[in-house]
Design a protein around this motif. Structure first.
Motif, mmCIF file in Angstrom:
data_model
loop_
_atom_site.group_PDB
_atom_site.id
_atom_site.type_symbol
_atom_site.label_atom_id
_atom_site.label_comp_id
_atom_site.label_asym_id
_atom_site.label_seq_id
_atom_site.Cartn_x
_atom_site.Cartn_y
_atom_site.Cartn_z
ATOM 1 N N UNK A 1 0.828 -1.214 0.000
ATOM 2 C CA UNK A 1 0.000 0.000 0.000
ATOM 3 C C UNK A 1 0.859 1.259 0.000
ATOM 4 N N UNK A 2 2.063 1.183 0.595
ATOM 5 C CA UNK A 2 2.950 2.346 0.609
ATOM 6 C C UNK A 2 3.478 2.639 -0.791
ATOM 7 N N UNK A 3 3.840 1.577 -1.525
ATOM 8 C CA UNK A 3 4.317 1.770 -2.896
ATOM 9 C C UNK A 3 3.194 2.268 -3.799
ATOM 10 N N UNK A 4 2.004 1.700 -3.625
ATOM 11 C CA UNK A 4 0.875 2.127 -4.442
ATOM 12 C C UNK A 4 0.559 3.606 -4.203
ATOM 13 N N UNK A 5 0.626 4.031 -2.953
ATOM 14 C CA UNK A 5 0.371 5.431 -2.608
ATOM 15 C C UNK A 5 1.439 6.325 -3.225
ATOM 16 N N UNK A 6 2.699 5.890 -3.160
ATOM 17 C CA UNK A 6 3.785 6.692 -3.715
ATOM 18 C C UNK A 6 3.672 6.808 -5.231
ATOM 19 N N UNK A 7 3.320 5.706 -5.909
ATOM 20 C CA UNK A 7 3.176 5.734 -7.363
ATOM 21 C C UNK A 7 2.082 6.696 -7.798
ATOM 22 N N UNK A 8 0.977 6.684 -7.065
ATOM 23 C CA UNK A 8 -0.120 7.592 -7.408
ATOM 24 C C UNK A 8 0.286 9.051 -7.218
ATOM 25 N N UNK A 9 1.156 9.301 -6.232
ATOM 26 C CA UNK A 9 1.578 10.667 -5.941
ATOM 27 C C UNK A 9 2.739 11.125 -6.824
ATOM 28 N N UNK A 10 3.379 10.185 -7.524
ATOM 29 C CA UNK A 10 4.555 10.521 -8.336
ATOM 30 C C UNK A 10 4.459 9.924 -9.743
ATOM 31 N N UNK A 11 3.484 10.341 -10.524
ATOM 32 C CA UNK A 11 3.324 9.780 -11.874
ATOM 33 C C UNK A 11 4.521 10.054 -12.776
ATOM 34 N N UNK A 12 5.312 11.093 -12.475
ATOM 35 C CA UNK A 12 6.472 11.422 -13.319
ATOM 36 C C UNK A 12 7.580 10.392 -13.211
ATOM 37 N N UNK A 13 7.538 9.541 -12.177
ATOM 38 C CA UNK A 13 8.576 8.521 -12.004
ATOM 39 C C UNK A 13 8.205 7.207 -12.668
ATOM 40 N N UNK A 14 7.046 7.157 -13.331
ATOM 41 C CA UNK A 14 6.557 5.912 -13.916
ATOM 42 C C UNK A 14 7.537 5.348 -14.948
ATOM 43 N N UNK A 15 8.132 6.219 -15.769
ATOM 44 C CA UNK A 15 9.049 5.739 -16.808
ATOM 45 C C UNK A 15 10.275 5.073 -16.189
ATOM 46 N N UNK A 16 10.816 5.675 -15.128
ATOM 47 C CA UNK A 16 11.985 5.094 -14.462
ATOM 48 C C UNK A 16 11.617 3.786 -13.775
ATOM 49 N N UNK A 17 10.422 3.743 -13.171
ATOM 50 C CA UNK A 17 9.949 2.517 -12.525
ATOM 51 C C UNK A 17 9.825 1.391 -13.542
ATOM 52 N N UNK A 18 9.294 1.711 -14.727
ATOM 53 C CA UNK A 18 9.107 0.693 -15.760
ATOM 54 C C UNK A 18 10.448 0.137 -16.233
#
Length: 352
Positions: free
Chosen positions: A33-50
């Motif tokens: 749930x902590x990661x899910x919350x962080x991802x929702x709050x930081x959409x600009x990091x999605x490319x790096x996460x992928x």
């Protein structure tokens, strides 16, 4: 998980982070749930996460994860190759306008060479495993819990209690396949070139991009697909492998597949009854005693101990809508007038 430290992470930082790899590998569900919350709050990091996700999953050939110290060693080898590539570039008299292009090409080549050398010599010797051999990703919502997931393609899924979902670490180019047991609400990222397909036993649901709910608990006699937005195709096996029923659903329509009768029926539906669970509403509609107990066990994360003396009329049915109510409140309504007494001791409910 120290969420703030990830705000400036690049894909390499994520790959080297123990908590990130544990989250991807499913070994730290308490932090989901902590990661899910962080991802929702930081959409600009999605490319790096992928990028990081692909690298981490690539390091699990034959389902065998690479030890943490090996990951660090391979990064050092990669960096050495990159440094050598940059040195080679600097020694060339390339026009300034194309230097950066060649740098990136050589960097990419260095990554491929080092990665291929590592996998072939350390993990793939004597094996010829296709991509389908990778260990699938699986997420579960235990009884008494709900989970929100963000899939690799951007699709959002809410798992109801006692449910699980699995999918490949990387979707195929022409289809996104997932398997569901239990109940989930899907908000599918639209992609007309890559349909989203959910398999639940004998029922297959296919969409391009829409939102809908699927209820397919193994113990239930029916599988239900309720559409909130868009259009959905539902296919059910009603006999032998070549006997199938197919329906197309639009907004506010629901398909119900009766397992025993082998029938696929289209109807409208009550949104609170089908989807209210996402908002904390527990709904019963003429539910028999056994089904009611199972639903309460999933919802509250308890186990019922029913004494032999408790006998419910076979015609007894329970209906009601309960918004964020405690278990003892519902048991009080169920037991009236004096059908049984109950005692709640931690996660055990005794009916007598």
């Amino acid at each position: 998980m120290e969420a703030h430290k990830y705000d400036r992470f690049g894909y390499k930082d994520f790959v080297l982070d123990d908590d990130f790899r544990a989250w991807l590998n499913g070994t730290a569900p308490e932090k989901d749930h902590l990661w899910e919350k962080w991802l929702l709050a930081n959409p600009s990091r999605q490319a790096e996460i992928e990028k990081a996700r692909k690298i981490v999953f690539a390091l699990h050939f034959q389902g065998k994860p690479i030890p943490d110290h090996d990951i660090g060693q391979q990064w050092k080898r990669l960096e050495s190759s990159i440094a050598a590539s940059e040195a080679a570039i600097e020694s060339e008299t390339l026009p300034r306008r194309i230097t950066l292009t060649w740098i990136w090409r050589l960097l990419a080549a260095a990554c491929v060479v080092v990665g291929a050398f590592f996998f072939v010599n350390r993990y793939l010797t004597g094996h010829h495993a296709p991509a389908s051999a990778y260990v699938p990703v699986e997420h579960k919502a235990a009884n008494g819990q709900q989970r929100k997931l963000l899939l690799p393609d951007g699709t959002r899924v809410t798992l109801n209690a006692g449910s699980s979902i699995s999918y490949p670490q990387e979707f195929e180019e022409d289809v996104r396949k997932v398997s569901l047991s239990g109940e989930a609400f899907f908000d599918v990222k639209r992609n007309e070139k890559q349909p989203f397909v959910i398999t639940t036993g004998d029922v297959v649901t296919k969409v391009l991009g829409t939102s809908f709910n699927i209820s397919a608990y193994p113990e239930n006699k029916a599988v239900q697909v309720a559409v909130v937005t868009g259009k959905v195709k539902v296919n059910a096996q009603i006999g032998s492998e070549d006997q199938n029923a197919c329906v197309f659903l639009s907004k506010s329509e629901m398909a119900t597949f009766q397992k025993e009768a082998g029938e696929l029926i289209v109807s409208t539906y009550d949104e609170k009854e089908q989807i209210g669970w996402k908002d904390g509403m527990l709904y019963f509609q003429k539910s028999d005693f056994h089904s009611t107990i199972l639903k309460l066990e999933r919802w509250y994360g308890v186990k019922f101990d029913v004494a032999p003396g408790v006998r419910m009329d076979t015609d007894w049915r329970f209906s009601g809508k309960f918004q964020d109510k405690p278990l003892d409140y519902i048991l009080g309504v169920m037991s009236y007038p004096g059908r049984f007494s109950y005692k709640i001791n931690n996660s055990i409910v005794k009916l007598q």
